[in-house]
Scaffold this active site. Structure first.
Site, PDB file in Angstrom:
ATOM      1  N   SER A 170       1.836   5.365  -0.558  1.00 13.98           N
ATOM      2  CA  SER A 170       1.171   6.572  -0.048  1.00 13.98           C
ATOM      3  C   SER A 170       0.074   7.035  -1.006  1.00 13.98           C
ATOM      4  O   SER A 170       0.230   6.966  -2.228  1.00 13.98           O
ATOM      5  CB  SER A 170       2.194   7.687   0.119  1.00 13.98           C
ATOM      6  OG  SER A 170       1.523   8.901   0.363  1.00 13.98           O
ATOM      7  N   GLU A 171      -0.989   7.520  -0.432  1.00 12.57           N
ATOM      8  CA  GLU A 171      -2.086   8.072  -1.242  1.00 12.57           C
ATOM      9  C   GLU A 171      -1.614   9.292  -2.039  1.00 12.57           C
ATOM     10  O   GLU A 171      -2.263   9.706  -2.996  1.00 12.57           O
ATOM     11  CB  GLU A 171      -3.275   8.461  -0.342  1.00 12.57           C
ATOM     12  CG  GLU A 171      -3.002   9.528   0.715  1.00 12.57           C
ATOM     13  CD  GLU A 171      -2.372   8.963   1.988  1.00 12.57           C
ATOM     14  OE1 GLU A 171      -1.801   7.848   1.950  1.00 12.57           O
ATOM     15  OE2 GLU A 171      -2.453   9.641   3.040  1.00 12.57           O
ATOM     16  N   LYS A 222       0.866  -1.185   0.000  1.00  8.44           N
ATOM     17  CA  LYS A 222       0.000   0.000   0.000  1.00  8.44           C
ATOM     18  C   LYS A 222       0.901   1.233   0.000  1.00  8.44           C
ATOM     19  O   LYS A 222       1.468   1.614   1.022  1.00  8.44           O
ATOM     20  CB  LYS A 222      -0.927   0.040   1.219  1.00  8.44           C
ATOM     21  CG  LYS A 222      -2.079   1.017   0.957  1.00  8.44           C
ATOM     22  CD  LYS A 222      -2.582   1.756   2.147  1.00  8.44           C
ATOM     23  CE  LYS A 222      -1.677   2.797   2.694  1.00  8.44           C
ATOM     24  NZ  LYS A 222      -1.440   3.965   1.793  1.00  8.44           N
ATOM     25  N   GLU A 234      10.187   1.832  10.109  1.00  7.77           N
ATOM     26  CA  GLU A 234      11.215   2.821   9.735  1.00  7.77           C
ATOM     27  C   GLU A 234      10.529   4.176   9.749  1.00  7.77           C
ATOM     28  O   GLU A 234       9.736   4.490   8.859  1.00  7.77           O
ATOM     29  CB  GLU A 234      11.770   2.491   8.360  1.00  7.77           C
ATOM     30  CG  GLU A 234      12.239   1.044   8.313  1.00  7.77           C
ATOM     31  CD  GLU A 234      13.318   0.793   7.297  1.00  7.77           C
ATOM     32  OE1 GLU A 234      14.150   1.685   7.094  1.00  7.77           O
ATOM     33  OE2 GLU A 234      13.314  -0.291   6.723  1.00  7.77           O
ATOM     34  N   CYS A 286      13.947  11.319   5.433  1.00  8.89           N
ATOM     35  CA  CYS A 286      13.914  10.957   6.859  1.00  8.89           C
ATOM     36  C   CYS A 286      15.238  11.293   7.526  1.00  8.89           C
ATOM     37  O   CYS A 286      15.265  11.612   8.712  1.00  8.89           O
ATOM     38  CB  CYS A 286      13.568   9.485   7.029  1.00  8.89           C
ATOM     39  SG  CYS A 286      14.640   8.391   6.074  1.00  8.89           S
ATOM     40  N   GLU A 317      10.096  16.857  13.885  1.00  9.32           N
ATOM     41  CA  GLU A 317      10.503  16.694  12.492  1.00  9.32           C
ATOM     42  C   GLU A 317       9.808  17.752  11.625  1.00  9.32           C
ATOM     43  O   GLU A 317       8.596  17.926  11.702  1.00  9.32           O
ATOM     44  CB  GLU A 317      10.107  15.300  11.999  1.00  9.32           C
ATOM     45  CG  GLU A 317      10.578  15.030  10.581  1.00  9.32           C
ATOM     46  CD  GLU A 317      10.236  13.611  10.118  1.00  9.32           C
ATOM     47  OE1 GLU A 317       9.089  13.183  10.311  1.00  9.32           O
ATOM     48  OE2 GLU A 317      11.121  12.952   9.551  1.00  9.32           O
TER      49      GLU A 317
HETATM   50  P1  NAD Z   1       2.627   8.890   7.015  1.00 10.17           P
HETATM   51  O1  NAD Z   1       2.946   8.226   8.290  1.00 10.17           O
HETATM   52  O2  NAD Z   1       1.586   9.926   6.986  1.00 10.17           O
HETATM   53  O3  NAD Z   1       2.171   7.802   5.915  1.00 10.17           O
HETATM   54  C1  NAD Z   1       3.004   6.718   5.562  1.00 10.17           C
HETATM   55  C2  NAD Z   1       2.146   5.606   4.998  1.00 10.17           C
HETATM   56  O4  NAD Z   1       1.320   5.080   6.038  1.00 10.17           O
HETATM   57  C3  NAD Z   1       1.175   6.055   3.912  1.00 10.17           C
HETATM   58  O5  NAD Z   1       1.062   5.020   2.952  1.00 10.17           O
HETATM   59  C4  NAD Z   1      -0.132   6.234   4.672  1.00 10.17           C
HETATM   60  O6  NAD Z   1      -1.291   6.090   3.867  1.00 10.17           O
HETATM   61  C5  NAD Z   1      -0.046   5.102   5.670  1.00 10.17           C
HETATM   62  N1  NAD Z   1      -0.805   5.292   6.915  1.00 10.17           N
HETATM   63  C6  NAD Z   1      -1.078   6.442   7.569  1.00 10.17           C
HETATM   64  N2  NAD Z   1      -1.754   6.182   8.712  1.00 10.17           N
HETATM   65  C7  NAD Z   1      -1.874   4.832   8.785  1.00 10.17           C
HETATM   66  C8  NAD Z   1      -2.458   3.935   9.728  1.00 10.17           C
HETATM   67  N3  NAD Z   1      -3.055   4.371  10.841  1.00 10.17           N
HETATM   68  N4  NAD Z   1      -2.393   2.612   9.480  1.00 10.17           N
HETATM   69  C9  NAD Z   1      -1.762   2.129   8.380  1.00 10.17           C
HETATM   70  N5  NAD Z   1      -1.224   2.930   7.441  1.00 10.17           N
HETATM   71  C10 NAD Z   1      -1.262   4.265   7.644  1.00 10.17           C
HETATM   72  O7  NAD Z   1       4.015   9.448   6.449  1.00 10.17           O
HETATM   73  P2  NAD Z   1       4.270  10.280   5.133  1.00 10.17           P
HETATM   74  O8  NAD Z   1       3.844  11.683   5.327  1.00 10.17           O
HETATM   75  O9  NAD Z   1       3.760   9.521   3.964  1.00 10.17           O
HETATM   76  O10 NAD Z   1       5.867  10.207   5.040  1.00 10.17           O
HETATM   77  C11 NAD Z   1       6.719  11.041   5.744  1.00 10.17           C
HETATM   78  C12 NAD Z   1       7.256  10.353   6.985  1.00 10.17           C
HETATM   79  O11 NAD Z   1       7.923   9.143   6.632  1.00 10.17           O
HETATM   80  C13 NAD Z   1       8.286  11.199   7.694  1.00 10.17           C
HETATM   81  O12 NAD Z   1       8.070  11.138   9.071  1.00 10.17           O
HETATM   82  C14 NAD Z   1       9.605  10.523   7.323  1.00 10.17           C
HETATM   83  O13 NAD Z   1      10.660  10.775   8.220  1.00 10.17           O
HETATM   84  C15 NAD Z   1       9.206   9.100   7.279  1.00 10.17           C
HETATM   85  N6  NAD Z   1      10.153   8.288   6.503  1.00 10.17           N
HETATM   86  C16 NAD Z   1      10.971   7.418   7.161  1.00 10.17           C
HETATM   87  C17 NAD Z   1      11.922   6.688   6.459  1.00 10.17           C
HETATM   88  C18 NAD Z   1      12.867   5.734   7.147  1.00 10.17           C
HETATM   89  O14 NAD Z   1      13.493   4.918   6.466  1.00 10.17           O
HETATM   90  N7  NAD Z   1      13.005   5.788   8.451  1.00 10.17           N
HETATM   91  C19 NAD Z   1      12.003   6.836   5.072  1.00 10.17           C
HETATM   92  C20 NAD Z   1      11.144   7.732   4.442  1.00 10.17           C
HETATM   93  C21 NAD Z   1      10.214   8.452   5.166  1.00 10.17           C
END
Ligand code: NAD
Length: 474
Positions: free
Chosen positions: A175-176, A173, A244, A278, A375
C-alpha cells in the site's frame, strides 16, 4: 527527508518518473518520508526482472528454496521491534501489538514455506490398460502480490510463502500508505536478485501490475471496490486471481453466556487495530435476555481502548490510518444517529493533531443504517438487540459480505446452527485462530479463491498431466 526507492532485480532504484506521495504519521500528521507513486515503466522493469529470475529459482531443489525463505523469516523475526516501529509511524498501530503481529507473520512465513516439503509437486497414478499418469505441479512463473496497509508486514509475508516456495517469482506492490516497513522488509531479504521485487506506489502502479501481460497470477488483498477493478484487469489477461477483500463481520451473542467476559471479547474484536481488520466485529447481535448487562459491560470495556500515540507502551489503540478513513467512521456515526441510534460510549473526537477517533458503542441500531451495511474499518461497535438466537443468526447472515462470523453460545444446538452462517470462517466462542489447516474461501463479495491448508500451493502451481501408455509386451 527520506525518499524511498523500488527494489528491481536486486537493485534499489528511483522511479522512472517524478511523481511522489507523502508518507504521513497518522498520530502527528507529520510527513515522515516520500515514496514514488510508481509508474507503468517501473512495473515493466520489475516484471521483466521477475521473469528473468524465475527459471533459475524454480530449478533449485525445494528444500533449498524453503531454507532461503526461512532465513528471511528469521531475519524478520529478529527485527520485529524495528518493523513494528515503522508500522506505527506509517499507519499508527501500537508498537507492542505490532511487534507481536510481525513476529507471528515471520513464524507464519516459515510455516507456510515449510509446507512445500510435504506438498506433492509430483504424483503418479495408475491408468487403464497398464498406463500410468504423472501429475506435475509446475510453478506459474512471475506473479504479483498487492497488499493493504492495515497489517503491512503480515499481509506481504502471508502471501509470499507458498508462491516463492513453489518456485514462482514475485513483484510486490504494498500500500502507498505503508511503504516504510515494506522497504525495511526487503532490505532484510537475501534471495537471488529478481526473485522478489518491490514496486512502491498506488493504483497507478497496481493497475498496470494486475493487468501486465507477463504476470501469471495476481494475489490481491484490499477493498471490494479495488478488488473488482483488479479482477477485471487480471481477467482481461486471463491471469489467475486470488482476492481477499473487505468484510462486515457479524457476531451473535446468545443468552446464557457471561455478559462481561463476552463483552470484553467483543470489544477486542471491534477495537483491536482501531477496528481496521478485515475480520473486525462490525455488527453485534445480542440476545435480549442479557442485552442490558452486555451493553453496560461493552461500554465499560470501550473506555479501556483510549486512542493515543502507539509509541507509548500503555496505548492499546492508535489513530486511524488517515483522514479519509476517519471521515468514513464519522459519516457512519452521523448517519446512524440521524436514523435514531444512540451513542453509549465514545463518539466525540478529540481536539488536536492526529486522526484519532474513540472506541464507540452504538445502540438502537438497525440494518437501514450505513454502519450495519457498509464496511466501516474503524472503532465502532453497533449493537442490535434480538428476541432470539435464531433471529440473530438469520440477521447476521443477511449481508453482501461473507468473510468471517463469530458466535458466543453455551447451547450445543446453537453451535451446530452457527455452521450455517454464509462466511468463509465461523468462530465459535473464540475470535481469530484456527491454525494453518484452516481451509476456507470467503463468501459473497468478500473474495475469491481458497486459502489455508494446501490451497495456497494449489493456487501457486499449475497441474499438468503426462499419460504414458504401457509398452506392448515384446
Ligand atoms: P485498497 O483496496 O484501497 O488498496 C489495497 C491495495 O490495492 C493497495 O496497495 C492499493 O494501492 C492497491 N490498489 C488500489 N486500487 C487498485 C487498482 N485499481 N488496481 C490495482 N491495485 C490497486 O484497500 P486498503 O484501504 O489498502 O485496505 C483496506 C481494505 O483491505 C479493507 O476493505 C479490508 O477489509 C481489506 N482487507 C482484506 C483482508 C482479507 O484478508 N480479506 C485483509 C486485510 C485487509
Amino acid at each position: 527527508m527520506q525518499t524511498l526507492q523500488h527494489l528491481i532485480g536486486g537493485v534499489w532504484e528511483d522511479s522512472s518518473d517524478d511523481a511522489y506521495t507523502d508518507v504521513v504519521d497518522p498520530a502527528t500528521e507529520e510527513v515522515v518520508a516520500r515514496a514514488p507513486a510508481g509508474s507503468p515503466d517501473d512495473v515493466d522493469r520489475a516484471v521483466a526482472a521477475a521473469v528473468r529470475a524465475q527459471p533459475a529459482w524454480a530449478a533449485l531443489p525445494v528444500h533449498e528454496r524453503v531454507a532461503r525463505i526461512s532465513a528471511w523469516a528469521d531475519a524478520v523475526a529478529e527485527h520485529a521491534g524495528e518493523l513494528a516501529e515503522l508500522e506505527c509511524r506509517e499507519m499508527g498501530k501500537p508498537v507492542g501489538i505490532g511487534r507481536t503481529f510481525v513476529a507471528g507473520a515471520a513464524a507464519g512465513l516459515k510455516e507456510a514455506a515449510g509446507q512445500a516439503l510435504s506438498y506433492r509437486f509430483e504424483d503418479t497414478v495408475d491408468g487403464p490398460e497398464g498406463s500410468t499418469t504423472r501429475i506435475l505441479r509446475h510453478p506459474l512463473g512471475a506473479t504479483a502480490v498487492i497488499t493493504p496497509w492495515n497489517f503491512p508486514v503480515a499481509m506481504v509475508l502471508g502471501a509470499l510463502g507458498p508462491l516463492l516456495a513453489a518456485g514462482n517469482t514475485v513483484v510486490v506492490k504494498p500500500s502507498e500508505r505503508s511503504p516504510l516497513s515494506a522497504v525495511r522488509l526487503f532490505e532484510l531479504l537475501d534471495l537471488p536478485p529478481g526473485v522478489v521485487n518491490l514496486v512502491l506506489g498506488d493504483a497507478r502502479a497496481g493497475a498496470p501490475l494486475a493487468g501486465h501481460d507477463r504476470i501469471r497470477l495476481v494475489h490481491f488483498t484490499g477493498s471490494v471496490d479495488a478488488g473488482r477493478k483488479v479482477a477485471a484487469d487480471a481477467g482481461g489477461k486471463l491471469h489467475r486471481t486470488v482476492l481477499e477483500l473487505g468484510g462486515k463481520d457479524p457476531v451473535v451473542v446468545d443468552a446464557g453466556v457471561d455478559p462481561k467476559a463476552t463483552a470484553a471479547a467483543v470489544a477486542f474484536g471491534a477495537f483491536l487495530n482501531t477496528g481496521q481488520i478485515c475480520t473486525s466485529m462490525e455488527r453485534i447481535y445480542v440476545h435480549q435476555d442479557i442485552a442490558d448487562a452486555f451493553v453496560d459491560a461493552l461500554a465499560e470495556a470501550a473506555a479501556a481502548y483510549q486512542a493515543g500515540d502507539g509509541r507509548r507502551e500503555d496505548v492499546m489503540m492508535g489513530p486511524l490510518v488517515d483522514e479519509r478513513q476517519r471521515a468514513i467512521v464519522r459519516r457512519h456515526v452521523a448517519d446512524a444517529v440521524e436514523r435514531g441510534a444512540k451513542i453509549r460510549a465514545g463518539g466525540v473526537e478529540p481536539d488536536g493533531k492526529g486522526y484519532f477517533y474513540p472506541a464507540t458503542v452504538l445502540t438502537d441500531v438497525d440494518e437501514s443504517m450505513l454502519v450495519m451495511r457498509e464496511e466501516t474499518f474503524g472503532p465502532l461497535a453497533p449493537v442490535v438487540v434480538v428476541p432470539s438466537f435464531e433471529e440473530g443468526l438469520e440477521r447476521a447472515g443477511r449481508s453482501r459480505y461473507g468473510l468471517a462470523a463469530t458466535v458466543y453460545t453455551n447451547d450445543d444446538d446453537h453451535v451446530a446452527a452457527a455452521a450455517r452462517l454464509p462466511a468463509g470462517v465461523v468462530w465459535v466462542n473464540q475470535w481469530q485462530g484456527g491454525g494453518p489447516e484452516r481451509l476456507y474461501e470467503p463468501a459473497g463479495d468478500s473474495g475469491m479463491g481458497a486459502t489455508g491448508s494446501t490451497a495456497a500451493y494449489d493456487a501457486a502451481t499449475r497441474p499438468a498431466a503426462v499419460h504414458i501408455a504401457a509398452r506392448p509386451a515384446s
